[in-house]
Design a protein around this motif. Structure first.
Motif, PDB file in Angstrom:
ATOM      1  N   PHE A 124       0.833  -1.204   0.000  1.00  9.93           N
ATOM      2  CA  PHE A 124       0.000   0.000   0.000  1.00  9.93           C
ATOM      3  C   PHE A 124       0.872   1.260   0.000  1.00  9.93           C
ATOM      4  O   PHE A 124       0.511   2.277  -0.621  1.00  9.93           O
ATOM      5  CB  PHE A 124      -0.941   0.007   1.203  1.00  9.93           C
ATOM      6  N   GLN A 168       9.084  -1.075  -1.828  1.00  7.85           N
ATOM      7  CA  GLN A 168       9.090  -2.321  -2.599  1.00  7.85           C
ATOM      8  C   GLN A 168      10.336  -3.149  -2.342  1.00  7.85           C
ATOM      9  O   GLN A 168      10.239  -4.373  -2.176  1.00  7.85           O
ATOM     10  CB  GLN A 168       8.979  -2.006  -4.095  1.00  7.85           C
ATOM     11  N   SER A 210       1.940   2.090  -3.404  1.00 11.63           N
ATOM     12  CA  SER A 210       0.892   2.735  -4.201  1.00 11.63           C
ATOM     13  C   SER A 210       0.845   4.238  -3.975  1.00 11.63           C
ATOM     14  O   SER A 210       0.236   4.965  -4.764  1.00 11.63           O
ATOM     15  CB  SER A 210      -0.474   2.116  -3.865  1.00 11.63           C
ATOM     16  N   SER A 260      -3.801  -4.113  -6.733  1.00 14.70           N
ATOM     17  CA  SER A 260      -3.090  -5.370  -6.490  1.00 14.70           C
ATOM     18  C   SER A 260      -2.875  -5.593  -5.000  1.00 14.70           C
ATOM     19  O   SER A 260      -2.836  -6.738  -4.531  1.00 14.70           O
ATOM     20  CB  SER A 260      -1.751  -5.369  -7.227  1.00 14.70           C
ATOM     21  N   ALA A 261      -2.759  -4.516  -4.228  1.00 18.46           N
ATOM     22  CA  ALA A 261      -2.578  -4.638  -2.786  1.00 18.46           C
ATOM     23  C   ALA A 261      -3.836  -5.185  -2.118  1.00 18.46           C
ATOM     24  O   ALA A 261      -3.754  -6.014  -1.198  1.00 18.46           O
ATOM     25  CB  ALA A 261      -2.209  -3.279  -2.181  1.00 18.46           C
ATOM     26  N   TRP A 287      -3.310  -2.156 -15.995  1.00 20.37           N
ATOM     27  CA  TRP A 287      -3.611  -0.996 -15.167  1.00 20.37           C
ATOM     28  C   TRP A 287      -2.573   0.119 -15.337  1.00 20.37           C
ATOM     29  O   TRP A 287      -2.929   1.288 -15.428  1.00 20.37           O
ATOM     30  CB  TRP A 287      -3.712  -1.406 -13.701  1.00 20.37           C
ATOM     31  N   VAL A 297      -1.254  -0.310  -8.448  1.00 17.71           N
ATOM     32  CA  VAL A 297      -0.585  -0.963  -7.322  1.00 17.71           C
ATOM     33  C   VAL A 297      -1.567  -1.158  -6.176  1.00 17.71           C
ATOM     34  O   VAL A 297      -1.581  -2.209  -5.509  1.00 17.71           O
ATOM     35  CB  VAL A 297       0.625  -0.126  -6.852  1.00 17.71           C
ATOM     36  N   ARG A 298      -2.402  -0.153  -5.931  1.00 13.86           N
ATOM     37  CA  ARG A 298      -3.365  -0.233  -4.816  1.00 13.86           C
ATOM     38  C   ARG A 298      -4.357  -1.376  -5.035  1.00 13.86           C
ATOM     39  O   ARG A 298      -4.701  -2.105  -4.090  1.00 13.86           O
ATOM     40  CB  ARG A 298      -4.092   1.100  -4.680  1.00 13.86           C
ATOM     41  N   ASN A 345      -0.494   4.359  -9.538  1.00 13.31           N
ATOM     42  CA  ASN A 345      -0.830   4.354  -8.117  1.00 13.31           C
ATOM     43  C   ASN A 345      -2.045   3.488  -7.796  1.00 13.31           C
ATOM     44  O   ASN A 345      -1.997   2.647  -6.891  1.00 13.31           O
ATOM     45  CB  ASN A 345      -1.055   5.793  -7.635  1.00 13.31           C
ATOM     46  N   TRP A 346      -3.127   3.673  -8.545  1.00 14.34           N
ATOM     47  CA  TRP A 346      -4.299   2.853  -8.284  1.00 14.34           C
ATOM     48  C   TRP A 346      -4.113   1.424  -8.790  1.00 14.34           C
ATOM     49  O   TRP A 346      -4.750   0.490  -8.286  1.00 14.34           O
ATOM     50  CB  TRP A 346      -5.542   3.488  -8.900  1.00 14.34           C
TER      51      TRP A 346
END
Length: 386
Positions: free
Chosen positions: A91, A108, A94, A174-175, A160, A171-172, A168-169
């Motif tokens: 998170f 990361q 992200s 996927s989180a 994405w 990665v978010r 950013n969204w």
């Protein structure tokens, strides 16, 4: 009691499958980040690869403490702590800006690496609590989770990152998926500490006598030294195949699926060699898949079209997947006493962590002028050949 299966044994395999889907599967998708950060100007290819290699370093270097905690009966606490750290770091990634290298490296490279390291080895090693003659197969089934994760995450992240969702969204999202998967994994996995695993004075001596392990010369030369050289070059394609494909003028939309093809093929590589390992010996199976991996690396010299990349991705995924799935069974095959399990696994993963740390950045540094791939190919193939 071992090898009788049962619901708890298979639930533990399923939990490990999910844990590796979310951790090793995500790490196997780093090629998406390698390509995205390099082409976005975040840093050079070598510096970007330090993020992935640091992640792999902590992923493996957490072996000694997690192995010790497993031996002491803290399996569930260790995996839970790792799940929290890993999800929190994802998170935080992200929220990072792609032009802020240090933010990406901390979240990361370090945070996700430590979290994944707390999850990975215990999830694999706990299979030894339930299986003996079919141990390699059980571990191989569990590690196929990383292959499926390596199929799902690259497609999702590429779509994405390069679509309307953005970095950013992307990665978010996927989180959130990763968090849900790890919740179920923690619920399913249970250790089984039998009466034979209760501590005695003899067990304590066996567990802490590191000198005996370090003077077990076949283990030192074959696993600690030889294994480290193989792993130093093994992740070349996992980090750079997508970039390699684009640099050779092939369709970027096709390049986005190269990691998916490679990780998809590794499902078979992480199960079929394990079946033969249980019958013909883990080390014999390991020799075959290492040789196949080395041959495939050198075939990159002759690959210039889509068909060649597809064939490479399939075969490299199979052989390299076999190497990765047989590492833990190979280490376990040297265990002479149940209380050595965590220590041997931890020591081997600690030593290999330096190979993970060094290999990808060296390959990135050898990748001069953006398209000079001969040096990285030779380096990777030579390491595997050793």
């Amino acid at each position: 009691e071992l090898d009788k299966g049962g619901s708890q044994a298979w639930c533990t395999v399923a939990g490990a499958w999910l844990a590796l889907f979310a951790t090793f599967g995500y790490i196997s998708s780093f090629g998406v980040y390698q390509d995205f950060f390099t082409r976005s100007g975040t840093a050079s290819s070598s510096n970007v690869s330090w993020i992935g290699s640091t992640q792999l370093f902590f992923f493996a270097a957490m072996g000694p403490p997690t192995g010790k905690l497993l031996d002491k009966g803290y399996f569930r606490q260790t995996v839970l702590a790792g799940s929290i750290i890993y999800t929190f770091s994802l998170f935080m990634l992200s929220l990072a800006h792609i032009d802020k290298y240090y933010q990406i490296f901390l979240s990361q490279g370090i945070g996700m690496g430590i979290g994944a390291g707390l999850i990975y080895l215990p999830s694999l090693a706990v299979q030894a609590h339930y299986w003996r003659t079919r141990r390699a197969l059980a571990m191989g089934v569990a590690i196929t989770g990383s292959s499926v994760g390596g199929i799902v995450y690259p497609i999702m992240l590429n779509q994405w990152f390069h679509g309307s969702v953005g970095f950013n969204w992307g990665v978010r999202g996927s989180a959130f998926l990763t968090m849900g998967v790890l919740v179920v994994a923690n619920y399913l996995m249970r250790p089984q500490y039998s009466d034979n695993n209760q501590k005695t004075d003899e067990d304590h001596h066996t567990t802490t006598n590191l000198r005996d392990i370090l003077t077990d010369w076949p283990f030192v030369f074959l696993v600690l030294i030889g294994g480290s050289f193989v792993l130093m070059g093994l992740f070349f394609a996992y980090f750079y195949l997508q970039l390699f494909t684009i640099d050779h003028g092939l369709d970027p939309n096709f390049a986005f699926y190269t990691l998916t093809i490679q990780n998809g093929a590794s499902i078979f590589g992480r199960t079929i060699p394990n079946l033969f390992a249980d019958r013909y010996g883990v080390l014999n199976a390991m020799i075959v898949v290492i040789f196949g991996t080395m041959v495939m690396v050198f075939t990159l010299f002759g690959i210039h079209d889509v068909g060649g990349v597809v064939v490479f991705a399939i075969l490299y995924g199979f052989f390299s997947g076999g190497v990765l799935s047989l590492i833990a069974p190979a280490i376990v095959s040297f265990v002479r006493h149940p209380k050595e399990l965590g220590v041997r696994l931890g020591l081997a993963y600690l030593v290999s962590s330096f190979a993970y740390l060094i290999g990808p950045p060296v390959i990135g540094a050898l990748l001069t002028n953006g398209t000079q791939w001969s040096k990285p190919i030779i380096f990777s193939g030579a390491c595997t050949f050793y």
